[in-house]
Design a protein around this motif. Structure first.
Motif, PDB file in Angstrom:
ATOM      1  N   VAL A 246      -3.552   2.826 -14.922  1.00 26.06           N
ATOM      2  CA  VAL A 246      -4.012   2.927 -13.530  1.00 26.06           C
ATOM      3  C   VAL A 246      -3.134   2.119 -12.573  1.00 26.06           C
TER       4      VAL A 246
ATOM      5  N   ALA B 232      -8.708   4.437 -11.233  1.00 27.81           N
ATOM      6  CA  ALA B 232      -7.859   5.503 -10.710  1.00 27.81           C
ATOM      7  C   ALA B 232      -8.277   5.828  -9.276  1.00 27.81           C
ATOM      8  N   PRO B 233      -7.325   6.200  -8.418  1.00 29.24           N
ATOM      9  CA  PRO B 233      -7.666   6.514  -7.024  1.00 29.24           C
ATOM     10  C   PRO B 233      -8.726   7.607  -6.930  1.00 29.24           C
ATOM     11  N   ARG B 234      -9.634   7.439  -5.983  1.00 26.86           N
ATOM     12  CA  ARG B 234     -10.686   8.437  -5.784  1.00 26.86           C
ATOM     13  C   ARG B 234     -10.225   9.581  -4.885  1.00 26.86           C
ATOM     14  N   ASP B 235      -9.343   9.266  -3.944  1.00 28.50           N
ATOM     15  CA  ASP B 235      -8.895  10.284  -3.001  1.00 28.50           C
ATOM     16  C   ASP B 235      -8.077  11.357  -3.713  1.00 28.50           C
TER      17      ASP B 235
ATOM     18  N   LEU C   6      -0.481   3.626  -4.322  1.00 27.91           N
ATOM     19  CA  LEU C   6      -1.444   4.472  -3.628  1.00 27.91           C
ATOM     20  C   LEU C   6      -2.873   4.260  -4.131  1.00 27.91           C
ATOM     21  N   GLY C   7      -3.809   4.370  -3.210  1.00 29.67           N
ATOM     22  CA  GLY C   7      -5.218   4.414  -3.580  1.00 29.67           C
ATOM     23  C   GLY C   7      -5.822   3.109  -4.041  1.00 29.67           C
ATOM     24  N   GLN C   8      -5.140   1.983  -3.801  1.00 26.07           N
ATOM     25  CA  GLN C   8      -5.670   0.685  -4.235  1.00 26.07           C
ATOM     26  C   GLN C   8      -5.809  -0.264  -3.047  1.00 26.07           C
ATOM     27  N   TYR C   9      -6.297   0.274  -1.941  1.00 28.76           N
ATOM     28  CA  TYR C   9      -6.347  -0.502  -0.710  1.00 28.76           C
ATOM     29  C   TYR C   9      -7.269  -1.719  -0.844  1.00 28.76           C
TER      30      TYR C   9
ATOM     31  N   GLY D  96       0.795  -1.215   0.000  1.00 29.08           N
ATOM     32  CA  GLY D  96       0.000   0.000   0.000  1.00 29.08           C
ATOM     33  C   GLY D  96       0.828   1.265   0.000  1.00 29.08           C
TER      34      GLY D  96
ATOM     35  N   ASP E  37      -4.314  11.328  -2.881  1.00 27.35           N
ATOM     36  CA  ASP E  37      -3.596  10.257  -3.578  1.00 27.35           C
ATOM     37  C   ASP E  37      -3.331  10.644  -5.030  1.00 27.35           C
ATOM     38  N   ARG E  38      -4.325  11.231  -5.683  1.00 31.77           N
ATOM     39  CA  ARG E  38      -4.135  11.633  -7.083  1.00 31.77           C
ATOM     40  C   ARG E  38      -3.079  12.734  -7.190  1.00 31.77           C
TER      41      ARG E  38
END
Length: 342
Positions: free
Chosen positions: A55, A185-188, A28-31, A24, A191-192
């Motif tokens: 992605v 793609a990460p939503r946060d 990033l962003g793929q928990y 993690g 993170d983006r």
């Protein structure tokens, strides 16, 4: 009666948590995807990632492979790839004589731990057939002998954008994947921002090297998987719950399931199979263990359902092209129709 395992499950849970943390920190962003990949690994199941271009599907799988350690091979799916390219490499040596060396599937013999097939939908059906043999039986025949892969886990990815010169995986091949995991793609927003602006995330090779190798030693995972399945219990109420979900999927119309603009009596043509629901129970047990519980609860089943069963439910052709919309609606309707055990 559940058996007492000859393995320290508490220590292995700590290892698993460290594995997730390290992956993690690099991806990033793929928990959620990392958790699903970890559960598939604990069940010794093969995994297919699907998502948009760029992605991080390949980077994620490479990071997981490093965290597992062990002999690792990778092959790129191309339209001209043939099955023999996986098994051997023929070339002319410096002395002018022809040589034949083992290909990526056989380079490490029976010690192969991770086989990564990149862009699997670019490969021809003949190649899919050989990969299916490796996945289903963990063995291949070549050089007049059978090679068995005791520790093998297959990772593959494909993108949903390309359609030219691609070959859709047949139902039998998709069913051999323990999970299909969607990567977006990460939503946060933070993170983006980090992915776009921090130089550390612009070098995928360096990120992967930061993952400690062999966090979950590949040669012990078969033993761990057996221990988890034997120690996490499933109550009669959960058994009935899973069987009722199975019945509802096989006959949605008979369970008064309704989906807008869909004739549910013609919706499903196959896929609610014993293999699929066996995989669902195995995944639910692994999730319960990761959550620190000794028994499965309904949330374990519900959480695992989309990734384990989604690609195993085959819709009528008229609905297949709209599966991205219909499948989640079907899952939700089935869960609404079947009472959760108290």
């Amino acid at each position: 009666m559940l058996e007492r395992p000859n393995i320290d499950l508490a220590e292995w849970r700590q290892r698993t948590q460290e594995f997730e943390r390290e992956i993690g920190s690099a991806i990033l962003g793929q928990y959620d995807a990392i958790r699903l990949l970890t559960i598939a690994t604990l069940c010794r199941g093969h995994v297919l990632l699907e998502g948009d271009v760029g992605v991080g599907k390949t980077t994620l799988l490479r990071a997981v492979a490093r965290g597992l350690g062990g002999p690792y091979e990778r092959i790129e799916g191309t339209i001209d790839l043939m099955p023999n390219d996986m098994l051997y490499s023929a070339y002319v040596a410096e002395d002018g004589r022809p040589r034949v060396d083992p290909g990526p599937a056989l380079a490490h013999g029976e010690n192969l731990a991770v086989f990564f097939f990149n862009e699997i939908n670019r490969a021809r059906p003949q190649v899919h057939s050989l990969l299916l043999r490796m996945m289903a039986e963990r063995s291949v025949n070549a050089f007049r002998q059978e090679t068995r892969f005791v520790h093998l886990q297959v990772f593959a990815d494909r993108n949903k954008v390309e359609r030219d010169e691609t070959f859709e995986l047949p139902a039998a091949a998709r069913d051999r994947f323990f999970m299909e995991i969607a990567i977006a793609a990460p939503r946060d927003r933070d993170d983006r921002r980090r992915l776009a602006f921090e130089p550390a995330f612009h070098d995928a090779d360096a990120l992967i090297q930061e993952v400690p190798e062999g966090l979950l030693p590949y040669h012990r995972l078969n033993e761990l998987a057996v221990a988890i399945q034997r120690t996490v219990s499933v109550s009669p109420a959960i058994e009935n719950y899973v069987l009722n979900l199975w019945d509802a999927l096989r006959d949605p119309a008979g369970h008064a399931i309704e989906i807008e603009n869909v004739d549910v009596s013609r919706l499903i043509i196959g896929g609610a199979s014993p293999r699929g629901f066996s995989a669902l129970v195995r995944a639910a047990r692994a999730r319960a263990w990761m959550e620190g519980r000794g028994s499965v609860v309904p949330e374990d089943v519900r959480a695992m359902f989309p990734s384990v069963m989604g690609h195993r439910i085959f819709l009528a052709p008229i609905y297949e092209m709209h599966k991205d919309r219909i499948a989640p609606a079907l899952h939700a309707a089935v869960f609404d129709a079947i009472p959760v055990p108290a």
